[in-house]
Design a protein around this motif. Structure first.
Motif, PDB file in Angstrom:
ATOM      1  N   SER A 243       0.808  -1.221   0.000  1.00  0.00           N
ATOM      2  CA  SER A 243       0.000   0.000   0.000  1.00  0.00           C
ATOM      3  C   SER A 243       0.840   1.269   0.000  1.00  0.00           C
ATOM      4  O   SER A 243       0.304   2.370  -0.158  1.00  0.00           O
ATOM      5  CB  SER A 243      -0.952   0.007   1.209  1.00  0.00           C
ATOM      6  N   GLY A 244       2.148   1.139   0.191  1.00  0.00           N
ATOM      7  CA  GLY A 244       3.031   2.298   0.107  1.00  0.00           C
ATOM      8  C   GLY A 244       3.529   2.828   1.433  1.00  0.00           C
ATOM      9  O   GLY A 244       4.102   3.922   1.487  1.00  0.00           O
ATOM     10  N   LYS A 245       3.367   2.064   2.508  1.00  0.00           N
ATOM     11  CA  LYS A 245       3.777   2.556   3.833  1.00  0.00           C
ATOM     12  C   LYS A 245       5.268   2.876   3.884  1.00  0.00           C
ATOM     13  O   LYS A 245       5.671   3.943   4.339  1.00  0.00           O
ATOM     14  CB  LYS A 245       3.414   1.519   4.913  1.00  0.00           C
ATOM     15  N   THR A 246       6.084   1.930   3.413  1.00  0.00           N
ATOM     16  CA  THR A 246       7.532   2.145   3.459  1.00  0.00           C
ATOM     17  C   THR A 246       7.928   3.311   2.561  1.00  0.00           C
ATOM     18  O   THR A 246       8.794   4.125   2.925  1.00  0.00           O
ATOM     19  CB  THR A 246       8.284   0.866   3.042  1.00  0.00           C
ATOM     20  N   HIS A 247       7.300   3.413   1.396  1.00  0.00           N
ATOM     21  CA  HIS A 247       7.582   4.535   0.491  1.00  0.00           C
ATOM     22  C   HIS A 247       7.318   5.855   1.198  1.00  0.00           C
ATOM     23  O   HIS A 247       8.134   6.789   1.145  1.00  0.00           O
ATOM     24  CB  HIS A 247       6.697   4.409  -0.754  1.00  0.00           C
ATOM     25  N   VAL A 248       6.184   5.959   1.885  1.00  0.00           N
ATOM     26  CA  VAL A 248       5.829   7.203   2.562  1.00  0.00           C
ATOM     27  C   VAL A 248       6.826   7.516   3.680  1.00  0.00           C
ATOM     28  O   VAL A 248       7.244   8.673   3.844  1.00  0.00           O
ATOM     29  CB  VAL A 248       4.395   7.130   3.105  1.00  0.00           C
ATOM     30  N   LEU A 249       7.219   6.502   4.440  1.00  0.00           N
ATOM     31  CA  LEU A 249       8.192   6.745   5.509  1.00  0.00           C
ATOM     32  C   LEU A 249       9.530   7.189   4.937  1.00  0.00           C
ATOM     33  O   LEU A 249      10.177   8.097   5.483  1.00  0.00           O
ATOM     34  CB  LEU A 249       8.372   5.483   6.359  1.00  0.00           C
ATOM     35  N   ARG A 250       9.960   6.558   3.845  1.00  0.00           N
ATOM     36  CA  ARG A 250      11.228   6.962   3.221  1.00  0.00           C
ATOM     37  C   ARG A 250      11.123   8.383   2.664  1.00  0.00           C
ATOM     38  O   ARG A 250      12.073   9.167   2.729  1.00  0.00           O
ATOM     39  CB  ARG A 250      11.591   5.984   2.101  1.00  0.00           C
ATOM     40  N   ALA A 251       9.954   8.704   2.097  1.00  0.00           N
ATOM     41  CA  ALA A 251       9.745  10.053   1.569  1.00  0.00           C
ATOM     42  C   ALA A 251       9.805  11.081   2.691  1.00  0.00           C
ATOM     43  O   ALA A 251      10.384  12.164   2.541  1.00  0.00           O
ATOM     44  CB  ALA A 251       8.390  10.133   0.861  1.00  0.00           C
ATOM     45  N   LEU A 252       9.213  10.755   3.833  1.00  0.00           N
ATOM     46  CA  LEU A 252       9.242  11.666   4.973  1.00  0.00           C
ATOM     47  C   LEU A 252      10.665  11.844   5.480  1.00  0.00           C
ATOM     48  O   LEU A 252      11.085  12.966   5.809  1.00  0.00           O
ATOM     49  CB  LEU A 252       8.347  11.123   6.089  1.00  0.00           C
ATOM     50  N   ALA A 253      11.424  10.743   5.530  1.00  0.00           N
ATOM     51  CA  ALA A 253      12.826  10.830   5.956  1.00  0.00           C
ATOM     52  C   ALA A 253      13.613  11.740   5.021  1.00  0.00           C
ATOM     53  O   ALA A 253      14.384  12.601   5.476  1.00  0.00           O
ATOM     54  CB  ALA A 253      13.447   9.437   5.989  1.00  0.00           C
ATOM     55  N   GLN A 254      13.404  11.580   3.720  1.00  0.00           N
ATOM     56  CA  GLN A 254      14.119  12.412   2.753  1.00  0.00           C
ATOM     57  C   GLN A 254      13.771  13.887   2.940  1.00  0.00           C
ATOM     58  O   GLN A 254      14.643  14.753   2.964  1.00  0.00           O
ATOM     59  CB  GLN A 254      13.778  11.979   1.323  1.00  0.00           C
ATOM     60  N   ARG A 255      12.466  14.165   3.085  1.00  0.00           N
ATOM     61  CA  ARG A 255      12.023  15.561   3.256  1.00  0.00           C
ATOM     62  C   ARG A 255      12.614  16.158   4.534  1.00  0.00           C
ATOM     63  O   ARG A 255      13.074  17.301   4.553  1.00  0.00           O
ATOM     64  CB  ARG A 255      10.494  15.597   3.290  1.00  0.00           C
ATOM     65  N   TRP A 256      12.581  15.393   5.603  1.00  0.00           N
ATOM     66  CA  TRP A 256      13.090  15.859   6.899  1.00  0.00           C
ATOM     67  C   TRP A 256      14.578  16.189   6.792  1.00  0.00           C
ATOM     68  O   TRP A 256      15.046  17.212   7.283  1.00  0.00           O
ATOM     69  CB  TRP A 256      12.846  14.779   7.947  1.00  0.00           C
ATOM     70  N   GLN A 257      15.326  15.300   6.138  1.00  0.00           N
ATOM     71  CA  GLN A 257      16.776  15.506   6.004  1.00  0.00           C
ATOM     72  C   GLN A 257      17.088  16.695   5.107  1.00  0.00           C
ATOM     73  O   GLN A 257      18.046  17.429   5.362  1.00  0.00           O
ATOM     74  CB  GLN A 257      17.418  14.225   5.465  1.00  0.00           C
ATOM     75  N   GLN A 258      16.280  16.899   4.073  1.00  0.00           N
ATOM     76  CA  GLN A 258      16.485  18.055   3.203  1.00  0.00           C
ATOM     77  C   GLN A 258      16.290  19.361   3.960  1.00  0.00           C
ATOM     78  O   GLN A 258      16.871  20.393   3.592  1.00  0.00           O
ATOM     79  CB  GLN A 258      15.534  17.992   2.010  1.00  0.00           C
TER      80      GLN A 258
END
Length: 226
Positions: free
Chosen positions: A49-64
């Protein structure tokens, strides 16, 4: 001898830009507005359903934005701890945590509350239905809970088409129909199948067609036989 193709181009980035929101716009908007000290968030949904994708996306945004992130899942070795510079903790697939990892996850929640860190976790079911220790269940369900909805068929087609275009593959309607009628409509699985098909097509120097897909699957079945 078959040619073994080299990987061409970068792997797709698991970002919010590469995630088709579908019916999940509210969850994505909430996560993109998250800040340190926000109540914990829990994402649940079926496999793919995309849970891991969303968490990775959030990590990327946070780090940026200059923040540091702690990531914890079934493959993260114990013991778990929090780095002094981290402001966001992410826990993926909490439903798979064994007793030791459940204990470690609860300790992370306690430390996050003390330090004012944001926490986002995921699982296959909502917290109330997870087979985890009660104190961890309470922490997982303490804040907003979002159920990620699977993509509709048109959205699934759009996602596959976009990934095929990124790879430089011509994905005909015939191949698309075959993928969506013969395989589970799990986007993660379909993307992995498309990746295999891309490599197989390059190794045989042929375009992506239904006969080529059938040949790839037949070869895989033969290789799997004892």
């Amino acid at each position: 001898m078959k040619q073994i193709p080299l990987s061409l181009g970068p792997e797709p980035t698991l970002s919010f830009d590469s995630f088709l929101p579908g019916a999940n716009a509210a969850a994505l908007a909430h996560l993109q507005g998250l800040s340190a000290g926000s109540p914990p968030v829990f994402l649940w949904g079926a496999h793919g359903s995309g849970k891991t994708h969303v968490l990775r996306a959030l990590a990327q945004r946070w780090q940026q934005q200059g923040g540091q992130v702690g990531w914890y899942d079934l493959n993260t070795p114990l013991p778990w701890g929090v780095d002094a510079n981290q402001s966001l903790l992410l826990m993926d697939d909490c439903d798979l945590f064994d007793a030791d990892r459940q204990h470690a996850a609860f300790a992370l929640f306690v430390e996050a509350a003390t330090l004012g860190l944001a926490v986002v976790a995921s699982g296959a079911l909502p917290p109330v239905d997870l087979a985890v220790r009660e104190d961890l269940r309470t922490r997982l369900g303490w804040g907003p809970v979002f159920g990620l909805q699977p993509l509709s068929e048109p959205e699934m087609r759009a996602a596959l088409r976009r990934e095929a275009d990124r790879r430089g593959i011509f994905l005909s309607d015939e191949v698309m129909d075959y993928l969506l009628t013969r395989f589970a409509r799990d986007l993660k699985h379909l993307m992995q199948l498309l990746d295999r098909l891309d490599v197989f097509a390059m190794s045989h120097k042929r375009g992506v067609t239904v006969p080529l897909l059938k040949q790839m699957l037949a070869d895989a079945d033969e290789e799997a036989k004892p």
